[in-house]
Enzyme design. Structure first.
Site, mmCIF file in Angstrom:
data_model
loop_
_atom_site.group_PDB
_atom_site.id
_atom_site.type_symbol
_atom_site.label_atom_id
_atom_site.label_comp_id
_atom_site.label_asym_id
_atom_site.label_seq_id
_atom_site.Cartn_x
_atom_site.Cartn_y
_atom_site.Cartn_z
ATOM 1 N N GLY A 77 1.118 -0.987 -0.358
ATOM 2 C CA GLY A 77 0.033 -0.079 0.237
ATOM 3 C C GLY A 77 1.059 1.134 -0.307
ATOM 4 N N PHE A 78 2.018 1.333 1.210
ATOM 5 C CA PHE A 78 2.505 2.503 1.438
ATOM 6 C C PHE A 78 2.362 3.625 1.566
ATOM 7 C CE2 PHE A 78 4.514 -0.517 -2.812
ATOM 8 C CZ PHE A 78 5.973 -1.111 -1.943
ATOM 9 N N ILE A 112 -0.209 -5.987 5.331
ATOM 10 C CA ILE A 112 0.090 -5.168 4.477
ATOM 11 C C ILE A 112 1.085 -5.685 3.643
ATOM 12 C CG2 ILE A 112 -0.684 -3.257 4.718
ATOM 13 C CD1 ILE A 112 1.142 -1.513 5.360
ATOM 14 N N GLY A 113 1.182 -6.750 3.736
ATOM 15 C CA GLY A 113 2.937 -7.819 3.080
ATOM 16 C C GLY A 113 3.718 -8.038 3.289
ATOM 17 N N THR A 114 3.875 -6.966 4.705
ATOM 18 C CA THR A 114 5.231 -6.973 5.483
ATOM 19 C C THR A 114 5.755 -7.888 6.559
ATOM 20 O OG1 THR A 114 3.290 -5.499 7.262
ATOM 21 C CG2 THR A 114 4.870 -3.936 5.826
ATOM 22 N N ASN A 168 10.952 -9.789 13.894
ATOM 23 C CA ASN A 168 12.095 -11.269 12.882
ATOM 24 C C ASN A 168 12.946 -10.381 11.905
ATOM 25 O OD1 ASN A 168 12.124 -12.368 10.781
ATOM 26 N ND2 ASN A 168 9.753 -13.824 11.185
ATOM 27 N N THR A 191 11.815 -10.439 8.048
ATOM 28 C CA THR A 191 10.630 -10.041 7.351
ATOM 29 C C THR A 191 11.023 -8.419 7.783
ATOM 30 O OG1 THR A 191 9.702 -10.070 9.168
ATOM 31 C CG2 THR A 191 8.603 -11.493 7.998
ATOM 32 N N GLY A 202 9.293 -0.048 8.799
ATOM 33 C CA GLY A 202 8.859 -0.001 7.666
ATOM 34 C C GLY A 202 8.703 1.276 6.125
ATOM 35 N N GLU A 203 9.357 2.220 7.718
ATOM 36 C CA GLU A 203 9.493 3.126 6.484
ATOM 37 C C GLU A 203 10.825 4.043 6.585
ATOM 38 O OE1 GLU A 203 5.729 4.456 8.554
ATOM 39 O OE2 GLU A 203 4.908 5.313 6.656
HETATM 40 MO MO1 MOS Z 1 2.780 4.479 5.912
HETATM 41 S S1 MOS Z 1 2.326 5.761 4.632
HETATM 42 O O1 MOS Z 1 1.991 5.106 7.380
HETATM 43 O O2 MOS Z 1 1.405 3.428 4.453
#
Ligand code: MOS
Length: 742
Positions: free
Chosen positions: A235-236, A463-465, A629, A632, A702-703
């Site tokens: 989704g990003f 979300i794929g993470t 993990n 991932t 994630g970011e």
């Molecule tokens: Mo992120 S921009 O909080 O999916």
């Protein structure tokens, strides 16, 4: 609470492969658009071919006469179906209902919806809807000047005075273009209405929010709205908040009393589901001759749509990343005839750190100082923007560890001076990165069943993470069950409310709730044992213990106990459950400055004879708290680095200034990093648990990997070619300006 003995194996912190991997590679994982129901109707929107103006006439006649076409919705027959989003109660970046009236405010805005028995019939029908427009002259100019009053993010000291008096300074403006999220999975909605309730299969990073917004805008109670997202093909940020197609599909299902499927096509993905704004950021930095920062000034602008307002928070990290007695970050925006922007991976901080870290690299050049050294000597001891202590900050170790792994000490700072073994010019650059860490309220339930397995239930989404996997790891850690005996049920708003998958917060918010729920399930099992297992009658809970799914008297052989599945089976119980509920980080947010940190070191190769530049090698070190993990986790950082190569060298949505149309709305013309462009990556996690945020010490990863990469790359480009690029992406035309001897 009864004592819980951990299993010998460290399950948390082990790099298991995804438990949902087999389903994905065999095609049995059902993504949103895979869902089909009897009587399904296919919906295809008609998109505006002007950018700003009005619809003067819309004729659905020809479309309605075509085979298979059931209905055409437009503002004339749809405007009472969807309501304007109220403020509060969930978030969306486009408050105006779709097909509300005849006004067009961005290219590609939906003007009608064609419903047909097959997808092909709906596509043909959409092409046959005749729309006439009165077009105004669009303004999609990427150069920005403030239209709105300036707002200050953070301020200390007197930047103007300090800048004027400092011996060394830089003052540059950096720009980033609009970016498209481009997840591989297209946005989609499959909508069902049973006369009373909606069930929407959605591509959502935040099903609970989706439910609230959809209920409001469709005029039903949240209890009449169920959202399901079993799997998401990334989704990003583009799938965080609901978009118009979702409302169109749901309202159409209610009107037609039939299931409706709407899949946003790739071109519409560039127009109707958000993007990262362009940014224009002026960075003024000053230092004394030793390199100690005297002032940091970050003034930034970004675009907004005509009707909605979004803040691209570029100044987020500016206040705390470095020590400086004088600092100011302030922003404003300009409206353009462009669709509503939204969050995209590392919103704010990613473009913000491109500018700030580029400024730091240029200041290092002005100081004739190593950029690594410049960061090290400006390391703060507290968050100078708030006066609060850092919960856990190891940026210095990220920088020194990365430098070591990369071989940074070998760097000759003169542009064009370094070559690799094959005689090709190389350039080295670096940057720091950071990202906020917060936890959201989360609930989860864990059930032990009479078969001896466990199930986790939470209204969150993967979300794929790797959410499925990390949740199962928590239960495995506490119960000793293998991952294969743990069922993870998520992606449905009928489950206990879980966190959104945004802001790198899902894992750190959810896993502690699952930890609590597992412990509660263990306590519940012990209570059942006392009641239902005769040898334990009358015993105190404290006298019993639990390990590897067996309950037995403390200090005795586990063989003297009973297996939980057997216990439930004997007691004629199908399952017992425990609940966990964590409050989020609101309490600690104010007391501590809680962030993740990292450093990137980049090598590019440069072949001036054919103007070929490649990012060859990236070394990244991340201080993201406890990594649950590493497999991932590494995958998140790798993906972010690859995306960072795209941000630095390729990605930009280009708007035609004459028509306002995004002209590269497809994956052939909007260039993303491919395998051939991918560098070799070396990733290290420092793995310092940050227990201010949660008992596990996990902060989220994630970011952060995307922050700073592009600044490290552009500095490596400068080091290789002598060309300073301040407007992303770096283009061949920029590199051809290189005047270094080949
Ligand atoms: Mo992120 S921009 O909080 O999916």
């Amino acid at each position: 609470m009864a004592p819980v003995s951990n299993t010998a194996e460290a399950v948390i912190g082990h790099g298991f492969t995804r438990i949902d991997g087999p389903k994905k590679v065999t095609g049995s994982a059902r993504y949103t658009s895979d869902h089909a129901f009897p009587g399904l109707v296919h919906a295809v929107p008609v998109a505006a071919t002007i950018t700003t103006g009005r619809i003067t006439a819309l004729d659905p006649g020809a479309a309605l006469r075509m085979p298979g076409v059931i209905q055409v919705f437009h503002s004339g027959n749809f405007s009472d179906q969807v309501y304007r989003k109220q403020s509060g109660g969930g978030k969306t970046d486009e408050a105006r209902p779709p097909l509300a009236d005849d006004r067009i405010t961005y290219y590609g805005q939906y003007v009608a919806l064609v419903l047909a028995n097959t997808y092909e019939q709906a596509v043909a029908g959409a092409a046959a809807v005749k729309v006439s427009y009165a077009a105004d002259k669009p303004n999609v100019a990427m150069r920005l000047s403030a239209e709105e009053k300036e707002s200050v993010d953070t301020e200390r000291g007197d930047v103007t005075k300090a800048f004027a008096n400092a011996p060394v300074k830089i003052d540059h403006t950096y720009t980033t273009p609009p970016h498209a999220h481009n997840p591989i999975e297209l946005h989609a909605t499959v909508a069902l209405w049973n006369g009373k309730e909606f069930t929407l299969y959605e591509t959502s990073q935040a099903i609970m929010n989706h439910r609230m917004v959809m209920a409001q805008m469709l005029g039903v109670a949240p209890e009449q709205m169920r959202i399901i997202t079993e799997y998401l093909g990334s989704g990003f940020g583009g799938k965080l908040w609901p978009w118009s197609h979702s409302l169109l599909a749901a309202a159409a299902a209610r009107q037609l009393q039939r299931p409706v499927k709407l899949v946003v096509d790739r071109e519409m993905m560039f127009h109707n589901v958000g993007h990262r704004t362009n940014t224009q950021q002026r960075i003024r930095l000053s230092a004394d001759t030793s390199g100690k920062l005297q002032s940091v000034q970050h003034d930034y602008l970004f675009h907004n749509a005509r009707l909605d307002t979004y803040k691209e928070n570029c100044g987020e990290a500016t206040g705390y990343l470095y020590s400086s007695p004088n600092l100011r970050a302030a922003w404003s925006f300009a409206r353009r005839d462009i669709a509503p922007p939204t969050s995209m991976r590392g919103p704010g901080a990613v473009p913000g750190l491109y500018a700030l870290e580029s400024g730091m690299n240029e200041l290092a050049v002005a100081l004739n100082m190593d950029p690594l050294q410049l960061r090290l000597i400006n390391e703060p001891t507290t968050d100078e923007s708030t006066g609060t202590p850092f919960s856990s900050r190891h940026l210095t170790e990220c920088l020194t560890t990365g430098a070591e792994r990369f071989g940074w000490a070998q760097r000759d700072p003169r542009p064009g001076s370094m070559r690799n073994g094959a005689g090709v010019v190389i350039g080295w650059g670096m940057a720091a990165c950071t990202w906020m860490a917060k936890a959201l309220p989360a609930e989860a339930t864990v059930q032990f069943d009479s078969q001896g397995g466990a199930t986790v239930l939470s209204g969150t989404q993967d979300i794929g993470t790797g959410t499925y996997t990390v949740v199962a790891q928590m239960v495995a850690q506490l119960t000793g069950l293998p991952l294969t005996r743990i069922e993870v049920t998520i992606g449905d708003t009928s489950l206990p409310p879980g966190p959104m998958s945004g802001g790198s917060m899902a894992t750190g918010s959810l896993v502690p709730a699952v930890q609590q729920a597992t412990k509660a399930a263990i306590d519940a099992a012990i209570a059942v044992a006392i009641e239902e297992h005769p040898p334990f009658h009358g015993m105190q809970a404290e006298a019993l213990t639990f390990a590897r799914m067996r309950i037995y008297p403390k200090g005795s052989d586990p063989a003297n106990g009973i297996e939980v599945g057997q216990l439930l089976s004997n007691a004629q119980m199908k399952y017992i459950s425990g609940s966990g509920k964590t409050p989020g980080s609101q309490d600690v947010d104010e007391k501590f400055s809680i962030h993740s940190y990292g450093a990137h070191f980049v090598e590019v190769t440069w072949e001036p004879e054919m103007a070929r530049l490649k990012v060859n090698r990236v070394v990244t070190v991340i201080d993201g708290g406890k990594v649950i993990n590493p497999r991932t986790g590494r995958n998140q950082i790798e993906g972010a680095i690859i995306m960072g190569v795209g941000m630095a060298l390729f990605e930009a949505t280009e708007y035609d200034p004459r028509t306002g149309q995004p002209v590269n709305s497809n994956l052939a013309d909007y260039i993303v990093t491919t395998h051939a462009d991918a560098p070799e990556v070396d990733i290290t996690f420092l793995d310092y648990p940050d227990t201010t945020l949660n008992p596990l010490g996990a902060r989220g990863i994630g970011e952060i990997g995307l922050a700073g990469v592009s600044a490290a790359i552009t500095d490596a480009v400068r080091h290789a070619t002598g060309v300073v690029v301040r407007d992303l992406p770096v283009r061949i035309e920029d590199l051809l300006k290189s005047t270094l001897p080949a």
